[in-house]
Design a protein around this motif. Structure first.
Motif: not given
Length: 384
Positions: A32-33, A1-8, A135-145, A161-163
């Motif tokens: 790719n996800l 798995m590619c490290m530090a990628s948005p998919e990861e 850089k806003k991908l951490p918001l996905l955790e907020t969405v799920i929670t 643009k995220v990918w």
């Protein structure tokens, strides 16, 4: 798995949130996800987004934490189901939607819905969060929670643009084999020509099965069928539907994937014809504890008994068989129905019972429970 990628990062967020089922439909922007999803989570590969709403609802009712990953166009297929199932029953569903039609879009047909989607979701009262850069991908955790804490759908609109700039070629990392030029399939089909004359009403069939229930779970189609089951034999393990026509057996599939109990889905001819490709997903997943009882009176019974295509043009048992469901039966009497039900319950294999009925409703009273009350008592009885 590619490290530090948005998919990861998405995979890490989903695992941290405890997601244990992913329901997916492809989008080019998340190609790719999706292989990483397949590697890391149990996955249902959908044929229609609306089915995913039902499957995920059933999975949640049985104690699971599902999530959908789709293209944003699929939200147009889902809004009614989200409103008439998830919202009224307070069933959570986090959704990662690849947001098309707004950023760097090359397909003109994607633009109208994509452009207006935030306004549409606001008008429908559906919670959403825009994630328009990596850089806003951490918001996905907020969405799920938020979805699970507040018992509602929450949609993450993920911009392409995220990918951008990701060097993660997940389809290569996953080592997926090349697709063969020719798909070999083994097919078998046995047809017995028989015409059964309807001799009972839907209520007779429902009461016949109700008399046989022990600790089985039931999911019942909306409208009069729910009221008839409630009047015949109300149980805490009965999940009554109040909307989302066409999704009763999809909910049953989600339940069957998460519990060892036998799941009985009271479906109807009009309901199955509204969402026929769901039969493909049942056959592909083939849960051994799901029995679909197709109550076929050739009519839309709850809306005035208007004729369905099943009355003259299609045999639903044959259709189920063609979709890959191997264990089927056609019955027209309470005795025959009970015999088939006992047989398939003992077999513990995915089964489809086609019940030929006369059109007509009983004067069953309304169910004196709200959708939220039905959901709460059902989950409390199921999750012990």
């Amino acid at each position: 798995m590619c490290m530090a990628s948005p998919e990861e990062e998405v995979i890490v967020i989903m695992k941290k949130a405890g997601i244990d089922l992913a329901a997916t439909l492809p989008c080019d922007r998340i190609k790719n996800l999706l292989p990483l999803i397949s590697e890391n989570f149990p996955e249902i590969r959908l044929t229609r987004e609306e089915n995913g709403v039902g499957i995920c609802a059933g999975f949640y009712l049985a104690g699971g934490k599902p999530m959908m990953l789709i293209q944003s166009t699929g939200l147009g297929n889902m809004i009614n189901a989200l409103e008439s199932l998830n919202i009224i029953c307070r069933i959570p569903l986090p959704i990662l939607a690849s947001w098309r039609g707004v950023y760097s879009e090359g397909i003109e047909a994607q633009v109208p819905l994509g452009t207006h989607l935030p306004t549409i979701l606001e008008g429908a009262g559906l919670k959403y969060t825009i994630i328009d850069e990596a850089k806003k991908l951490p918001l996905l955790e907020t969405v799920i929670t938020d979805a699970f804490e507040n018992l509602r759908p929450h949609i993450a609109l993920i911009s392409p643009k995220v990918w951008e700039g990701s060097d993660c070629c997940a389809w290569e990392a996953a080592g997926l084999p090349e697709k063969p030029e020719f798909m070999e399939r083994t097919c078998s089909f046995n047809l017995t020509r028989e015409t059964l004359r309807p001799v009972m009403l839907r209520n007779d069939a429902i009461c016949a099965i109700a008399s046989q229930l022990d600790d089985e779970i039931t999911v019942t189609n909306l409208g009069v069928p729910c009221k008839e089951l409630y009047a015949c034999r109300d149980r805490e393990l009965n999940f009554y539907m109040f909307g989302s026509m066409g999704l009763v057996s999809s909910i049953g599939l989600g339940l069957a994937l998460r519990t060892k109990k036998t799941v009985v889905a009271f479906d109807g001819d009009g309901s199955l014809l509204m969402n026929p490709n769901a039969l493909l997903e049942f056959a592909r997943e083939a849960p051994k504890n799901l029995i679909i009882i197709c109550l076929d009176n050739g009519a839309y019974g709850s809306t005035g008994s208007q004729e369905t295509c099943a009355l003259r043009y299609i045999d639903l048992e044959i259709f189920a068989t063609a979709c890959g469901i191997q264990n089927t039966a056609k019955v027209n009497s309470p005795e025959g129905l009970i015999e088939a039900f006992r047989k398939f319950r003992a077999m513990q294999e995915l089964s489809f019972i086609h019940v030929i009925l006369k059109p007509g409703n009983t004067k069953a009273p309304n169910i004196p429970l709200s959708p939220e009350e039905v959901t709460k008592r059902f989950m409390e009885a199921l999750i012990v």
